[in-house]
Design an enzyme around this catalytic site. Structure first.
Site, PDB file in Angstrom:
ATOM      1  CB  ALA A 169      10.139  -4.568   2.763  1.00 58.54           C
ATOM      2  CB  VAL A 187      17.083  -3.702  -2.372  1.00 56.13           C
ATOM      3  CG1 VAL A 187      17.699  -2.812  -3.243  1.00 56.13           C
ATOM      4  CG2 VAL A 187      15.529  -3.298  -2.604  1.00 56.13           C
ATOM      5  CG  ASP A 191       5.415   5.542   0.266  1.00 54.89           C
ATOM      6  OD1 ASP A 191       5.158   6.256   1.298  1.00 54.89           O
ATOM      7  OD2 ASP A 191       6.109   4.312   0.437  1.00 54.89           O
TER       8      ASP A 191
END
Length: 561
Positions: free
Chosen positions: A140, A145, A294
């Site tokens: 992102a 990750v 979220d």
């Protein structure tokens, strides 16, 4: 040393500022630049910034702004994503477009990953992990990750902050703040939306999101809130392998809540999952006042025995006791069809404009309530109803807390997941017991006593301070030191245009004087001659010609003939 770093940071901010202006001009927002007092920049942009093959007429202004944010990079994408939860600030078409914003970034190399981890944790990757995948699970704008295994055999995921992202974000924030200040200074009515305050809130949000230690503590707070709920699971945080720029968490091997086929194949009960998900979210909001902001399907994993695990805690919302009380009172007033009480609560809790049309607001709210009259409770979508209510009050420029906007958006997502898992899902049935508890708590003798004590304390403080404040005002009047500050909005643009006009007028007068003076010298036929003409007259005509050409070019370039 520090002065040099500050100068470098300022240079980066200036460069980024001009890049933002270039992109806005490229996507056809010259009018917006002129409204910000950047008319010269907008005019220069029309001539210098090439728009390439992009046909602006094919796109709406909302679509063009979305494309501009995507081109400007991760900070602006984050800003658009946050603004998509604020229909009280931006028009509905922009909300729809900004909801489409996604992080489209390439992953950074494993060598950069290694450098980041070793810089943050002070040890080599080989010392910290038994193995770490070179290919990221996800990438992102702020981090990526990777899956890994610790020396003790624990399966983990490592979230690593993108190299250089902090400098880029800080540079973007400086440029955004400059534009927000220009908006408050030049755009009439912008004070209602407080662009500088919005930018400060955004800066706090994205800085918190870049600090992964905060996310780790957030996970632990959620775990503590649900320590007695066996069917809620929260990833374990390995603090020995975490810092502000690296977060190492337990690897969650679960099924995405949106993968209905896999849930069915694993023998999991979709109805139970829907019920537990709704109960967990409502408990976060109405009991703890701290909720996941979220909860889209990609962040909700289902574990064996219908346990639920939430991921990505970068965005959270907070609902304090006063806002919970406000929601309870609003719902009661709507159920009782008491529009006067609804308006009274809105006037008390929201930021309103002086031009509020209360009669029209009451009419629209009555139509809103009538639209749900005699509708079966199972057919009511609580989240969409709340969004519709917010949409009505924002039409009248009533601003409410951002966390309430985030709550409405999150509630829509949770309710949608519930209905996809169980077509007979009824959010109203889940909300009712929580609301009943909230109302009993509000009407309890203990809470009434607490409210009365606060009111009496406030009046007592007012009574103590009033004589002193009045005395101070009278003393200032007696000493002729009572000042009233008046702020004139929109005069900067007028002053700039006036200065530009006066400069052109002065140049025109000098031009005329040069021509007249040169003509007089030409008639005298005295002094040095060049080709039979006086040199001074010839030089005067040349200077007048150059000055005239420059003046015509400046007028044409400004776009105002």
């Amino acid at each position: 040393m520090f002065s040099f770093l500050k100068i470098n940071r300022n240079i980066r901010s200036i460069r980024r500022y001009w890049n933002i202006v270039r992109v806005l001009s490229q996507y056809g927002f010259d009018n917006a630049l002129e409204m910000l007092g950047l008319s010269d920049v907008a005019a220069r942009g029309r001539h210098l910034f090439k728009r390439g093959a992009l046909d602006l007429s094919r796109y709406t202004s909302a679509e063009r702004m979305r494309m501009a944010l995507e081109e400007l990079g991760p900070t602006f994408v984050k800003l658009g994503q946050i603004l998509s939860t604020r229909p009280d600030i931006i028009p509905a078409p922009f909300v729809v477009e900004f909801e489409k914003l996604q992080d489209h970034v390439a992953s950074f190399s494993f060598d950069d990953l290694r450098d980041q981890i070793e810089s943050e944790l002070g040890a080599s990757v080989e010392e910290l992990f038994e193995v770490i995948d070179h290919v990221p699970l996800a990438a992102a704008s702020i981090a990526q990750v990777h899956r890994a295994r610790l020396k003790g055999g624990e399966e983990v995921v490592v979230k690593v902050r993108r190299p250089g992202v902090v400098k880029l974000v800080e540079s973007d924030i400086s440029a955004m703040m400059a534009l927000a200040q220009l908006a408050e200074r030049h755009i009439s009515g912008s004070e209602l939306y407080e662009p500088v305050a919005v930018m400060r809130e955004f800066a706090r949000t994205i800085r918190r999101e870049m600090d992964f230690s905060r996310e780790g503590h957030t996970i632990e707070k959620f775990r503590d809130n649900f320590k007695s709920t066996h069917w809620m699971h929260f990833p374990h945080v390995y603090w020995s392998h975490s810092s502000r720029g690296v977060l190492t968490m337990e690897y969650i091997d679960g099924i995405k809540v949106s993968d209905l086929a896999s849930l069915q194949k694993a023998g999991l009960d979709r109805k139970v999952i829907a019920q537990r998900g709704a109960d967990a979210f409502l408990e976060m909001v109405l009991k703890h006042g701290f909720f996941h902001g979220d909860p889209h399907p990609g962040n909700v994993f289902i574990l064996p025995e219908n346990r639920i695990c939430l991921l990505d805690y970068g965005i959270v919302g907070r609902i304090d006791e006063s806002l919970t009380s406000f929601l309870s009172d609003i719902i009661i007033a709507i159920v009782n069809r008491d529009m006067d009480q609804v308006i009274s609560l809105l006037l008390f809790a929201g930021d309103i404009s002086d031009s509020l049309d209360i009669r029209s607001l009451k009419r629209d709210l009555s139509h809103f309530v009538d639209g749900y009259y005699e509708v079966p409770l199972s057919d009511i979508e609580v989240g969409r109803m709340l969004l519709e209510f917010i949409e009505i009050i924002t039409l009248y420029n009533i601003r409410i807390q951002p966390d309430l906007m985030l709550l409405a958006k999150s509630l829509v997502i949770v309710e949608g997941m519930g209905r996809s898992l169980n077509p007979d899902f009824d959010m109203v049935e889940h909300v009712r017991p929580f609301m009943e508890k909230a109302l009993r708590r509000k009407m309890s003798p203990k809470n009434i006593y607490k409210d009365l004590s606060m009111v009496l304390s406030s009046y007592s403080s007012l009574a103590r301070n009033l004589p002193r404040d009045l005395k101070e005002i009278i003393n200032r009047l007696n000493r002729n030191k009572f000042k009233i500050d008046l702020e004139h909005r929109g005069l900067d643009k007028f002053n700039a245009d006036f200065d530009r006009s006066m400069n052109r007028l002065s140049s025109s007068l000098i031009l005329a004087a040069l021509i007249i003076g040169s003509s007089i010298i030409m008639q005298t036929e005295k002094g040095p001659q060049f080709l039979g003409f006086p040199v001074l007259a010839f030089m005067g005509y040349v200077v007048a010609g150059l000055l005239g050409l420059w003046l015509v070019y400046a007028i044409i370039r400004s776009g105002r003939m």
